[in-house]
Design an enzyme around this catalytic site. Structure first.
Site, short mmCIF file in Angstrom:
data_model
loop_
_atom_site.label_atom_id
_atom_site.label_comp_id
_atom_site.label_asym_id
_atom_site.label_seq_id
_atom_site.Cartn_x
_atom_site.Cartn_y
_atom_site.Cartn_z
N LYS A 14 -7.21 -2.48 -12.80
CA LYS A 14 -5.80 -2.82 -13.04
C LYS A 14 -5.60 -3.41 -14.45
O LYS A 14 -6.58 -3.78 -15.12
CB LYS A 14 -5.34 -3.83 -11.97
CG LYS A 14 -5.35 -3.26 -10.54
CD LYS A 14 -4.78 -4.28 -9.56
CE LYS A 14 -4.77 -3.72 -8.15
NZ LYS A 14 -4.07 -4.62 -7.21
N TYR A 54 2.05 2.62 -3.53
CA TYR A 54 2.30 1.35 -2.86
C TYR A 54 3.45 1.44 -1.84
O TYR A 54 4.11 0.43 -1.55
CB TYR A 54 2.56 0.25 -3.89
CG TYR A 54 1.30 -0.23 -4.60
CD1 TYR A 54 0.15 -0.57 -3.88
CD2 TYR A 54 1.27 -0.38 -5.98
CE1 TYR A 54 -1.00 -1.01 -4.53
CE2 TYR A 54 0.12 -0.84 -6.63
CZ TYR A 54 -1.00 -1.15 -5.89
OH TYR A 54 -2.15 -1.60 -6.52
N ASN A 64 -5.43 -9.14 -9.22
CA ASN A 64 -6.72 -9.16 -8.52
C ASN A 64 -7.69 -8.07 -9.00
O ASN A 64 -8.53 -7.58 -8.25
CB ASN A 64 -6.50 -9.12 -7.00
CG ASN A 64 -5.72 -7.89 -6.57
OD1 ASN A 64 -5.48 -6.99 -7.38
ND2 ASN A 64 -5.35 -7.84 -5.31
N HIS A 70 -7.97 -2.02 -7.68
CA HIS A 70 -7.57 -1.40 -6.42
C HIS A 70 -8.75 -0.59 -5.91
O HIS A 70 -9.49 0.00 -6.71
CB HIS A 70 -6.39 -0.45 -6.63
CG HIS A 70 -6.18 0.46 -5.45
ND1 HIS A 70 -5.49 0.07 -4.33
CD2 HIS A 70 -6.62 1.72 -5.20
CE1 HIS A 70 -5.51 1.05 -3.45
NE2 HIS A 70 -6.19 2.08 -3.95
N GLU A 116 -5.59 9.34 -2.10
CA GLU A 116 -5.53 8.68 -3.41
C GLU A 116 -6.33 9.45 -4.47
O GLU A 116 -5.93 9.51 -5.63
CB GLU A 116 -6.04 7.24 -3.28
CG GLU A 116 -5.07 6.40 -2.46
CD GLU A 116 -5.56 4.98 -2.19
OE1 GLU A 116 -6.68 4.63 -2.63
OE2 GLU A 116 -4.81 4.23 -1.54
P1 ADP Z 1 -5.37 -4.37 -1.35
O1 ADP Z 1 -5.14 -4.02 -2.81
O2 ADP Z 1 -6.37 -5.48 -1.19
O3 ADP Z 1 -5.69 -3.16 -0.50
P2 ADP Z 1 -2.58 -4.39 -0.35
O4 ADP Z 1 -2.64 -2.90 -0.17
O5 ADP Z 1 -2.08 -5.23 0.79
O6 ADP Z 1 -4.00 -5.00 -0.77
O7 ADP Z 1 -1.64 -4.74 -1.57
C1 ADP Z 1 -1.62 -3.92 -2.73
C2 ADP Z 1 -1.51 -4.81 -3.95
O8 ADP Z 1 -0.27 -5.51 -3.93
C3 ADP Z 1 -2.57 -5.92 -4.05
O9 ADP Z 1 -3.82 -5.46 -4.53
C4 ADP Z 1 -1.90 -6.89 -5.00
O10 ADP Z 1 -1.98 -6.48 -6.37
C5 ADP Z 1 -0.44 -6.79 -4.51
N1 ADP Z 1 -0.16 -7.81 -3.49
C6 ADP Z 1 -0.53 -7.79 -2.18
N2 ADP Z 1 -0.09 -8.89 -1.54
C7 ADP Z 1 0.57 -9.64 -2.45
C8 ADP Z 1 1.27 -10.88 -2.41
N3 ADP Z 1 1.39 -11.60 -1.28
N4 ADP Z 1 1.85 -11.34 -3.55
C9 ADP Z 1 1.75 -10.63 -4.70
N5 ADP Z 1 1.12 -9.44 -4.82
C10 ADP Z 1 0.54 -8.94 -3.70
#
Ligand code: ADP
Length: 148
Positions: free
Chosen positions: A18, A58, A121, A124, A135
Site C-alpha cells: 500500500k 473494497y 497497515n 493487502h 483479485e
Molecule cells: P484486511 O485488509 O485485513 O483483509 P478488510 O478487508 O476488513 O481487512 O479491510 C480492508 C482495508 O480497509 C484494511 O486493510 C484497512 O486499510 C481498511 N480498514 C479496515 N477496517 C478499518 C477501520 N476500522 N478504520 C479504517 N480503515 C479500515
C-alpha cells in the site's frame, strides 16, 4: 496421519504494497519476509489505482464511514502489486501480515512492526481461495503472470 509438507497445496495470492509501505521505503524489507517464507514471485508491477478499481476491490466495506478516506489513501501513491506462489500461500501470507488493526497486530508481523492503524497497515493480501482468484484477475492480465 500428519500432513506432510508435500501434501500442502501450492496456491497463488494477491498482495498489494500500500502507499504507506511505499512512502516509508519498506518495499524491500516487506518483500524479504515473503521471500524468506519460501514464496516465489509470479507477477509484479507498480499500479496507480483508480476509483473504479477500488470500488470493486473494497466493495465489501463500501458502507463503512472510513471508505472515502480509504480510497483517498490507496490513491496517494502507486502501489506495488504482487502475485506470490507457494504452499498454503494464502494463509501463510495473512499470518506473516498480521490482523487488520496494526495497533493490535503482534510484533514480528508486518503490520505489528510497521503499520500505524487499522487503515495504514502496509499491505493487502487475499483472504481466501475465492478472493485470490478474483483479485489476481483484477490486478493482472494473464500475460503478466508466470507459472500460475
Ligand atoms: P484486511 O485488509 O485485513 O483483509 P478488510 O478487508 O476488513 O481487512 O479491510 C480492508 C482495508 O480497509 C484494511 O486493510 C484497512 O486499510 C481498511 N480498514 C479496515 N477496517 C478499518 C477501520 N476500522 N478504520 C479504517 N480503515 C479500515
Amino acid at each position: 496421519m500428519s500432513l506432510h509438507k508435500l501434501d500442502m497445496p501450492s496456491e497463488t495470492t494477491l498482495i498489494l504494497f500500500k502507499p504507506d509501505c511505499m512512502e516509508k521505503n519498506l518495499g524491500g524489507v516487506v518483500l524479504q519476509r515473503f521471500m524468506a517464507a519460501d514464496l516465489s514471485i509470479q507477477g509484479i508491477k507498480l499500479m496507480q489505482l483508480t476509483e473504479e478499481l477500488l470500488n470493486d476491490h473494497y466493495a465489501h466495506i463500501a458502507e463503512y464511514p472510513f471508505f472515502p478516506k480509504l480510497k483517498e489513501f490507496m490513491q496517494r501513491k502507486p502501489v506495488l502489486a504482487l502475485a506470490l506462489q507457494g504452499e498454503n500461500a494464502i494463509q501463510k501470507v495473512r499470518d506473516i501480515l498480521g490482523p487488520t488493526d496494526s495497533t493490535t497486530a503482534p510484533k514480528g508481523t508486518i503490520r505489528g512492526d510497521f503499520g500505524e492503524s487499522s487503515m495504514f497497515n502496509i499491505c493487502h493480501a487475499s483472504d481466501s481461495t475465492e478472493s485470490a482468484a478474483i483479485e489476481l484477475k483484477r490486478f493482472f492480465e494473464p500475460t503478466e503472470l508466470y507459472g500460475v
